[in-house]
Design an enzyme around this catalytic site. Structure first.
Site, PDB file in Angstrom:
ATOM      1  N   ARG A  26       0.809  -1.219   0.000  1.00 31.43           N
ATOM      2  CA  ARG A  26       0.000   0.000   0.000  1.00 31.43           C
ATOM      3  C   ARG A  26       0.842   1.268   0.000  1.00 31.43           C
ATOM      4  O   ARG A  26       1.840   1.359   0.699  1.00 31.43           O
ATOM      5  CB  ARG A  26      -0.887  -0.025   1.248  1.00 31.43           C
ATOM      6  CG  ARG A  26      -1.757   1.182   1.423  1.00 31.43           C
ATOM      7  CD  ARG A  26      -2.676   1.056   2.626  1.00 31.43           C
ATOM      8  NE  ARG A  26      -3.904   0.338   2.321  1.00 31.43           N
ATOM      9  CZ  ARG A  26      -4.854   0.083   3.211  1.00 31.43           C
ATOM     10  NH1 ARG A  26      -4.713   0.461   4.466  1.00 31.43           N
ATOM     11  NH2 ARG A  26      -5.946  -0.557   2.854  1.00 31.43           N
ATOM     12  N   GLU A  47      -4.105  -8.477  -4.323  1.00 32.67           N
ATOM     13  CA  GLU A  47      -5.534  -8.781  -4.393  1.00 32.67           C
ATOM     14  C   GLU A  47      -5.779 -10.255  -4.751  1.00 32.67           C
ATOM     15  O   GLU A  47      -6.674 -10.885  -4.221  1.00 32.67           O
ATOM     16  CB  GLU A  47      -6.244  -7.866  -5.406  1.00 32.67           C
ATOM     17  CG  GLU A  47      -6.385  -6.428  -4.939  1.00 32.67           C
ATOM     18  CD  GLU A  47      -7.252  -6.275  -3.690  1.00 32.67           C
ATOM     19  OE1 GLU A  47      -8.015  -7.199  -3.356  1.00 32.67           O
ATOM     20  OE2 GLU A  47      -7.139  -5.229  -3.028  1.00 32.67           O
ATOM     21  N   GLN A  52      -9.852 -15.078  -0.286  1.00 26.34           N
ATOM     22  CA  GLN A  52     -10.076 -16.169   0.673  1.00 26.34           C
ATOM     23  C   GLN A  52      -8.982 -16.315   1.724  1.00 26.34           C
ATOM     24  O   GLN A  52      -8.873 -17.358   2.363  1.00 26.34           O
ATOM     25  CB  GLN A  52     -10.191 -17.528  -0.026  1.00 26.34           C
ATOM     26  CG  GLN A  52     -10.755 -17.443  -1.389  1.00 26.34           C
ATOM     27  CD  GLN A  52     -12.092 -18.112  -1.495  1.00 26.34           C
ATOM     28  OE1 GLN A  52     -12.557 -18.716  -0.555  1.00 26.34           O
ATOM     29  NE2 GLN A  52     -12.724 -17.989  -2.633  1.00 26.34           N
ATOM     30  N   GLY A  91      -2.857 -22.169  -0.755  1.00 26.46           N
ATOM     31  CA  GLY A  91      -4.099 -22.867  -1.099  1.00 26.46           C
ATOM     32  C   GLY A  91      -4.686 -22.399  -2.424  1.00 26.46           C
ATOM     33  O   GLY A  91      -4.177 -21.481  -3.066  1.00 26.46           O
ATOM     34  N   TYR A  92      -5.772 -23.047  -2.809  1.00 18.54           N
ATOM     35  CA  TYR A  92      -6.484 -22.712  -4.053  1.00 18.54           C
ATOM     36  C   TYR A  92      -5.483 -22.576  -5.215  1.00 18.54           C
ATOM     37  O   TYR A  92      -5.246 -21.497  -5.753  1.00 18.54           O
ATOM     38  CB  TYR A  92      -7.283 -21.409  -3.905  1.00 18.54           C
ATOM     39  CG  TYR A  92      -8.324 -21.495  -2.847  1.00 18.54           C
ATOM     40  CD1 TYR A  92      -9.600 -22.002  -3.143  1.00 18.54           C
ATOM     41  CD2 TYR A  92      -8.073 -21.102  -1.545  1.00 18.54           C
ATOM     42  CE1 TYR A  92     -10.569 -22.101  -2.164  1.00 18.54           C
ATOM     43  CE2 TYR A  92      -9.034 -21.204  -0.563  1.00 18.54           C
ATOM     44  CZ  TYR A  92     -10.274 -21.694  -0.876  1.00 18.54           C
ATOM     45  OH  TYR A  92     -11.230 -21.795   0.089  1.00 18.54           O
ATOM     46  N   TYR A 130     -14.749  -8.006  -8.609  1.00 20.88           N
ATOM     47  CA  TYR A 130     -14.155  -7.294  -7.472  1.00 20.88           C
ATOM     48  C   TYR A 130     -12.694  -6.914  -7.745  1.00 20.88           C
ATOM     49  O   TYR A 130     -12.303  -5.755  -7.572  1.00 20.88           O
ATOM     50  CB  TYR A 130     -14.254  -8.141  -6.191  1.00 20.88           C
ATOM     51  CG  TYR A 130     -13.305  -7.628  -5.150  1.00 20.88           C
ATOM     52  CD1 TYR A 130     -13.610  -6.469  -4.446  1.00 20.88           C
ATOM     53  CD2 TYR A 130     -12.069  -8.238  -4.935  1.00 20.88           C
ATOM     54  CE1 TYR A 130     -12.713  -5.931  -3.533  1.00 20.88           C
ATOM     55  CE2 TYR A 130     -11.169  -7.710  -4.030  1.00 20.88           C
ATOM     56  CZ  TYR A 130     -11.496  -6.557  -3.332  1.00 20.88           C
ATOM     57  OH  TYR A 130     -10.606  -6.029  -2.453  1.00 20.88           O
ATOM     58  N   ASP A 148     -16.268  -5.764  -1.712  1.00 20.82           N
ATOM     59  CA  ASP A 148     -15.965  -7.112  -1.228  1.00 20.82           C
ATOM     60  C   ASP A 148     -16.902  -7.412  -0.051  1.00 20.82           C
ATOM     61  O   ASP A 148     -17.823  -6.622   0.231  1.00 20.82           O
ATOM     62  CB  ASP A 148     -14.483  -7.239  -0.837  1.00 20.82           C
ATOM     63  CG  ASP A 148     -14.131  -6.415   0.399  1.00 20.82           C
ATOM     64  OD1 ASP A 148     -14.994  -5.649   0.888  1.00 20.82           O
ATOM     65  OD2 ASP A 148     -12.996  -6.537   0.884  1.00 20.82           O
TER      66      ASP A 148
END
Ligand code: SF4
Length: 362
Positions: A26, A47, A52, A91-92, A130, A148
């Site tokens: 940021r 992002e 999740q 993950g994912y 999003y 979100d």
């Protein structure tokens, strides 16, 4: 609705100027007010990683990715194996594959520069409504609604939207869009996210610290946690069955069987049971067990149906062995691979023997 320079944006940005979370991807409000824009690559990477997952979990991964691949072109040139192993633990894994595909496309088709509008960004792999809005707003200053789960909760409370999720998203998007200030859209997006993550939390929101508490409809009504309204759950279809707990009188062993290899709860342990059927008429036990004692019924909810299972018990003098199962002695019975539904049946039929039993799977 509030106009573009309305009090909601002003109050929120004043709060953000004091309370913005320092995040490694940021540019803080001081620098942003000077017109400094965030690096689109860092916004995109953070992002995608944050989908999740929490900020705390993402931070070391983000830092490592940026150190190894400082630009989107560097990431595009990395090997699949390197990207996959750097992602391991987040993950994912499909997201890692999409991330890499997106980096390659941006490097090859866009000269290493991300497109600058939400509409164009949405064409890239792994970027949905999003994420495209978040990148366009934060990195390029596009005036779009970034919604979100956090923002959905904040705005549902602020305006007391009674429309249940997920339909309420449309109302929320419209109201967010109406509040986005023309000069600091990216800061407004990040401020709403921060407010939802740190003040307007799902449970016990800290309304006393909220810059919107004077206009918040849910706060005025003292009914914050009712929002966002959840859609009523659909009743699950119900099935019925009967199960028999057989006990060998000589040593208290319990008869066990293995569930079939396919279907529900494959290869787990069960006591003899009828099929679990939809009809209201109660399925009856095998003729051999007609004399069993009826103990009661248990309820269990599976993903796709609810089950009412009548539980019977039969103590047997000198039962014959057969190949359909095995006798599990009292000291071993709690260690069998019982699913929750069977644990419930056993606890009803043999409360003392099975007091410490734990399911191996739901
Ligand atoms: Fe959320 Fe409370 Fe602020 Fe309303 S006043 S937006 S409920 S924190």
């Amino acid at each position: 609705m509030t106009d573009k320079t309305g009090p909601h944006a002003r109050d929120l940005l004043a709060w953000y100027d004091r309370h913005a979370r320092p995040l490694p991807w940021r540019i803080g409000p001081d620098r942003s007010k000077e017109g400094e824009r965030q690096d689109p690559y860092k916004v995109w990477l953070s992002e995608i990683m944050l989908q999740q997952t929490t900020v705390a979990a993402v931070t070391p991964y983000f830092t490592n990715f940026i150190a190894r691949w400082p630009s989107v072109s560097d990431l595009a040139a990395a090997s699949d194996d390197d990207v996959r192993s750097a992602w391991a633990g987040l993950g994912y894994y499909r997201r890692a594959a999409n991330l890499h595909a997106c980096a390659r496309l941006v490097a090859s088709e866009y000269g290493g520069k991300f497109p600058q509008t939400a509409t164009a960004l949405k064409e890239l792999p792994g970027i949905g409504d999003y994420t495209s809005a978040a990148i366009a707003s934060i990195a390029f200053g596009e005036s779009v609604a970034v919604v979100d789960g956090n923002v959905e909760r904040v705005f549902s409370r602020l305006f007391q939207f009674d429309t249940p999720m997920p339909k309420v998203k449309r109302d929320v998007s419209e109201h967010v869009k109406a509040c986005v200030p023309v000069d600091r859209p990216g800061d407004f997006a990040q401020a709403t996210m921060d407010l939802g993550a740190t003040v307007c939390t799902p449970k016990n929101p800290a309304c006393a610290l909220c810059p919107w508490n004077e206009s918040c409809a849910a706060f005025k009504a003292g009914d914050m946690e009712r929002y966002p309204v959840k859609a009523p759950k659909k009743a699950k279809p119900r099935r019925f069955g009967s199960a028999l707990v057989r006990v060998r009188q000589s040593d208290g062993a319990v008869w066990c069987e293995t569930r079939p290899d396919g279907g529900l709860l494959p290869n787990m342990t069960q006591v003899p049971t009828t099929d679990w059927i939809k009809a209201e008429t109660q399925p009856e036990l095998d003729n051999r067990y007609r004399g069993a004692e009826h103990i009661g019924a248990i309820e269990h909810v599976f993903t796709h149906f609810a089950l009412t299972l009548q539980v019977y018990r039969q103590v047997e003098d000198n039962p014959a062995d057969d190949r359909s199962g095995w006798w599990s002695p009292p000291q071993k019975v709690t260690q069998e691979a019982w699913p929750t539904v069977m644990v419930k049946a056993l606890k009803l039929a043999l409360p003392e023997l099975t007091a410490t039993i734990r399911p191996k799977k739901n």
